[in-house]
Design a protein around this motif. Sequence first.
Motif, PDB file in Angstrom:
ATOM      1  N   PHE A 351      -3.481  33.018 -46.744  1.00  8.11           N
ATOM      2  CA  PHE A 351      -4.149  31.716 -46.692  1.00  8.11           C
ATOM      3  C   PHE A 351      -4.461  31.175 -48.084  1.00  8.11           C
ATOM      4  O   PHE A 351      -5.251  30.237 -48.224  1.00  8.11           O
ATOM      5  CB  PHE A 351      -5.418  31.816 -45.841  1.00  8.11           C
ATOM      6  CG  PHE A 351      -5.108  32.113 -44.400  1.00  8.11           C
ATOM      7  CD1 PHE A 351      -4.755  31.105 -43.527  1.00  8.11           C
ATOM      8  CD2 PHE A 351      -5.121  33.426 -43.940  1.00  8.11           C
ATOM      9  CE1 PHE A 351      -4.446  31.385 -42.202  1.00  8.11           C
ATOM     10  CE2 PHE A 351      -4.815  33.712 -42.611  1.00  8.11           C
ATOM     11  CZ  PHE A 351      -4.469  32.684 -41.748  1.00  8.11           C
ATOM     12  N   ALA A 352      -3.829  31.751 -49.109  1.00  2.00           N
ATOM     13  CA  ALA A 352      -3.986  31.210 -50.459  1.00  2.00           C
ATOM     14  C   ALA A 352      -3.310  29.841 -50.550  1.00  2.00           C
ATOM     15  O   ALA A 352      -2.415  29.510 -49.760  1.00  2.00           O
ATOM     16  CB  ALA A 352      -3.384  32.184 -51.480  1.00  2.00           C
ATOM     17  N   ALA A 353      -3.733  29.066 -51.543  1.00  2.00           N
ATOM     18  CA  ALA A 353      -3.204  27.705 -51.688  1.00  2.00           C
ATOM     19  C   ALA A 353      -1.695  27.695 -51.891  1.00  2.00           C
ATOM     20  O   ALA A 353      -1.011  26.757 -51.465  1.00  2.00           O
ATOM     21  CB  ALA A 353      -3.904  27.014 -52.860  1.00  2.00           C
ATOM     22  N   ASP A 354      -1.166  28.741 -52.544  1.00  2.00           N
ATOM     23  CA  ASP A 354       0.272  28.774 -52.830  1.00  2.00           C
ATOM     24  C   ASP A 354       1.049  29.645 -51.838  1.00  2.00           C
ATOM     25  O   ASP A 354       2.218  29.983 -52.075  1.00  2.00           O
ATOM     26  CB  ASP A 354       0.512  29.284 -54.255  1.00  2.00           C
ATOM     27  CG  ASP A 354      -0.071  30.681 -54.496  1.00  2.00           C
ATOM     28  OD1 ASP A 354      -0.785  31.193 -53.598  1.00  2.00           O
ATOM     29  OD2 ASP A 354       0.158  31.241 -55.589  1.00  2.00           O
ATOM     30  N   ALA A 355       0.424  30.029 -50.716  1.00  2.00           N
ATOM     31  CA  ALA A 355       1.108  30.867 -49.725  1.00  2.00           C
ATOM     32  C   ALA A 355       2.161  30.058 -48.985  1.00  2.00           C
ATOM     33  O   ALA A 355       2.048  28.826 -48.858  1.00  2.00           O
ATOM     34  CB  ALA A 355       0.093  31.426 -48.737  1.00  2.00           C
ATOM     35  N   PRO A 356       3.220  30.710 -48.484  1.00  2.00           N
ATOM     36  CA  PRO A 356       4.225  29.992 -47.697  1.00  2.00           C
ATOM     37  C   PRO A 356       3.589  29.332 -46.476  1.00  2.00           C
ATOM     38  O   PRO A 356       2.681  29.895 -45.850  1.00  2.00           O
ATOM     39  CB  PRO A 356       5.203  31.100 -47.270  1.00  2.00           C
ATOM     40  CG  PRO A 356       4.967  32.227 -48.229  1.00  2.00           C
ATOM     41  CD  PRO A 356       3.536  32.142 -48.630  1.00  2.00           C
ATOM     42  N   GLU A 357       4.053  28.157 -46.148  1.00  2.00           N
ATOM     43  CA  GLU A 357       3.515  27.449 -44.993  1.00  2.00           C
ATOM     44  C   GLU A 357       4.026  28.077 -43.699  1.00  2.00           C
ATOM     45  O   GLU A 357       5.143  28.578 -43.635  1.00  2.00           O
ATOM     46  CB  GLU A 357       3.913  25.972 -45.040  1.00  2.00           C
ATOM     47  CG  GLU A 357       3.160  25.179 -46.094  1.00  2.00           C
ATOM     48  CD  GLU A 357       3.369  23.677 -45.928  1.00  2.00           C
ATOM     49  OE1 GLU A 357       3.727  23.239 -44.820  1.00  2.00           O
ATOM     50  OE2 GLU A 357       3.173  22.955 -46.921  1.00  2.00           O
ATOM     51  N   VAL A 358       3.170  28.034 -42.689  1.00  4.84           N
ATOM     52  CA  VAL A 358       3.588  28.464 -41.342  1.00  4.84           C
ATOM     53  C   VAL A 358       3.700  27.204 -40.487  1.00  4.84           C
ATOM     54  O   VAL A 358       3.131  26.164 -40.813  1.00  4.84           O
ATOM     55  CB  VAL A 358       2.574  29.457 -40.722  1.00  4.84           C
ATOM     56  CG1 VAL A 358       2.460  30.710 -41.571  1.00  4.84           C
ATOM     57  CG2 VAL A 358       1.206  28.809 -40.534  1.00  4.84           C
ATOM     58  N   PRO A 359       4.443  27.265 -39.384  1.00  2.13           N
ATOM     59  CA  PRO A 359       4.580  26.070 -38.547  1.00  2.13           C
ATOM     60  C   PRO A 359       3.221  25.583 -38.047  1.00  2.13           C
ATOM     61  O   PRO A 359       2.337  26.391 -37.740  1.00  2.13           O
ATOM     62  CB  PRO A 359       5.452  26.550 -37.381  1.00  2.13           C
ATOM     63  CG  PRO A 359       6.117  27.790 -37.858  1.00  2.13           C
ATOM     64  CD  PRO A 359       5.196  28.420 -38.849  1.00  2.13           C
ATOM     65  N   ARG A 360       3.072  24.270 -37.971  1.00  7.24           N
ATOM     66  CA  ARG A 360       1.845  23.733 -37.388  1.00  7.24           C
ATOM     67  C   ARG A 360       1.755  24.206 -35.933  1.00  7.24           C
ATOM     68  O   ARG A 360       2.719  24.146 -35.192  1.00  7.24           O
ATOM     69  CB  ARG A 360       1.856  22.203 -37.441  1.00  7.24           C
ATOM     70  CG  ARG A 360       1.783  21.647 -38.841  1.00  7.24           C
ATOM     71  CD  ARG A 360       1.699  20.132 -38.806  1.00  7.24           C
ATOM     72  NE  ARG A 360       0.369  19.680 -38.449  1.00  7.24           N
ATOM     73  CZ  ARG A 360       0.044  18.415 -38.232  1.00  7.24           C
ATOM     74  NH1 ARG A 360       0.977  17.473 -38.280  1.00  7.24           N
ATOM     75  NH2 ARG A 360      -1.199  18.077 -37.931  1.00  7.24           N
ATOM     76  N   GLY A 361       0.599  24.694 -35.563  1.00  8.86           N
ATOM     77  CA  GLY A 361       0.435  25.229 -34.217  1.00  8.86           C
ATOM     78  C   GLY A 361       0.489  26.744 -34.163  1.00  8.86           C
ATOM     79  O   GLY A 361       0.111  27.337 -33.155  1.00  8.86           O
ATOM     80  N   ALA A 362       0.943  27.402 -35.247  1.00  8.42           N
ATOM     81  CA  ALA A 362       1.015  28.866 -35.239  1.00  8.42           C
ATOM     82  C   ALA A 362      -0.347  29.503 -35.472  1.00  8.42           C
ATOM     83  O   ALA A 362      -0.551  30.675 -35.137  1.00  8.42           O
ATOM     84  CB  ALA A 362       1.995  29.348 -36.311  1.00  8.42           C
ATOM     85  N   TYR A 363      -1.294  28.734 -36.040  1.00  6.70           N
ATOM     86  CA  TYR A 363      -2.635  29.246 -36.353  1.00  6.70           C
ATOM     87  C   TYR A 363      -3.652  28.285 -35.760  1.00  6.70           C
ATOM     88  O   TYR A 363      -3.842  27.169 -36.256  1.00  6.70           O
ATOM     89  CB  TYR A 363      -2.795  29.350 -37.874  1.00  6.70           C
ATOM     90  CG  TYR A 363      -4.136  29.880 -38.333  1.00  6.70           C
ATOM     91  CD1 TYR A 363      -4.474  31.207 -38.132  1.00  6.70           C
ATOM     92  CD2 TYR A 363      -5.041  29.055 -38.996  1.00  6.70           C
ATOM     93  CE1 TYR A 363      -5.708  31.707 -38.562  1.00  6.70           C
ATOM     94  CE2 TYR A 363      -6.268  29.542 -39.443  1.00  6.70           C
ATOM     95  CZ  TYR A 363      -6.598  30.866 -39.228  1.00  6.70           C
ATOM     96  OH  TYR A 363      -7.804  31.365 -39.656  1.00  6.70           O
TER      97      TYR A 363
END
Length: 426
Positions: A351-363
Amino acid sequence: MSRDLLGTLAAWQREFGDVVHLRFWPEHEIVVTDPTLARELLVTHHDALVRWERGIRVFAQLHGRSVLIAEGEAWRGKRHALQPSFSPKAVQAFVPTIAAATDKALAQWPKRDARFPMESAITSLAMDVITRMMFSSEIGEEARIAEQAIRVVGAAANAEFYWPASWPDWAPWKRAKRHALMELHGLIDRHVQTRLALPQDAWPDDLLTRLLQLHRDDATAWPLHAVRDECMTAFLAGHETTAATLIWWAWCMASNPAAQALAREEVQHALQGRAPDADTLTSLPYLTQTIKETLRLYPAAPLLVSRRSTQPITLGAWQLPARTMFLVPVQLMHHDPRWFPEPQAFRPERFAADAPEVPRGAYLPFGTGPRVCLGQHLAMSEMTVIAAMLLQRLTLLPPDNMQAPRPVMNVTLRPDQPLHLAIAPV
């Protein structure tokens, strides 16, 4: 499913994929674990859905007709009236109250204990916080009584979900549930009656006063029983999900000492021994990441209440008729290795600012769409304040020979046995 709901759903996902059709005569239920489809269902098709009638009837035994229970225009009116009290700006005003309750609680904890009852202590603290915010008073000795009553009512509700109808509460074998409901309703009623006995110019600026002002402004839309219903929901939802998450956070810190050390270093640098305030909360990004990762591993609400379509809808490639049931198991998406590699590992850096994005809705720890958790900003602020102040004072460790606690669903996700941890001064 009644024996292990989350495990059963996970097995079906592995075997059949992200859209699973279940046939419970006379129902058809669709289990959705594809993030895009889950978001499409809860956001795009929100107006075509109502919550599962049986589940809502069970919850209504305790919550009455509060914003948690209401549907349609009744829900919209309640949500609109309550929203200002839970906005980010309004939440900032509660931070000193949260810090004061936490400071008092931690002062009463031992400095060192090889087997400290962490779950009970955090639950009491969360109850005290919400009681101060709602009623401008402390929970005191009522905490133990309320904690036991909530356990009884939660276990009863969880069992009743799996039956098409319930025996009436006057049945002899429901004595414990009757007594628990009486204790909880009595707690709320005492606070409401105490407030009403005061002159209005002596009312403190808290959640109860804001609800009673709605009653004074429009007693037809907000009769006194509606005020009590909202108080009950705020008390239960306002402490239970926060407490459950902080209990799991404490375990994650104890079992991941490197992450605990990094979070403590950040807290010490940012706060310099002071209590957090609304301005300093934003200077604790890594601590916030540890809470978000806890919510990923152990979402307090691992399943969203099932929805029923009131009209035919199209979901992805599927045409689904009216009265179809839908289930969104949030925890399965949170533990999906496609979105979160090594999903059982505790990794706040996800959940860091530079972490890879996950699909919207996965979290979706607080849900999504118009019915997203009303108290999400309050919950995150409260958990951050309590976690920061705990790390300022104590080191958390697993007791000797302790096995990892097993999560069980009892409305919210809790350890199967009350959590005890070793604590020592920093």
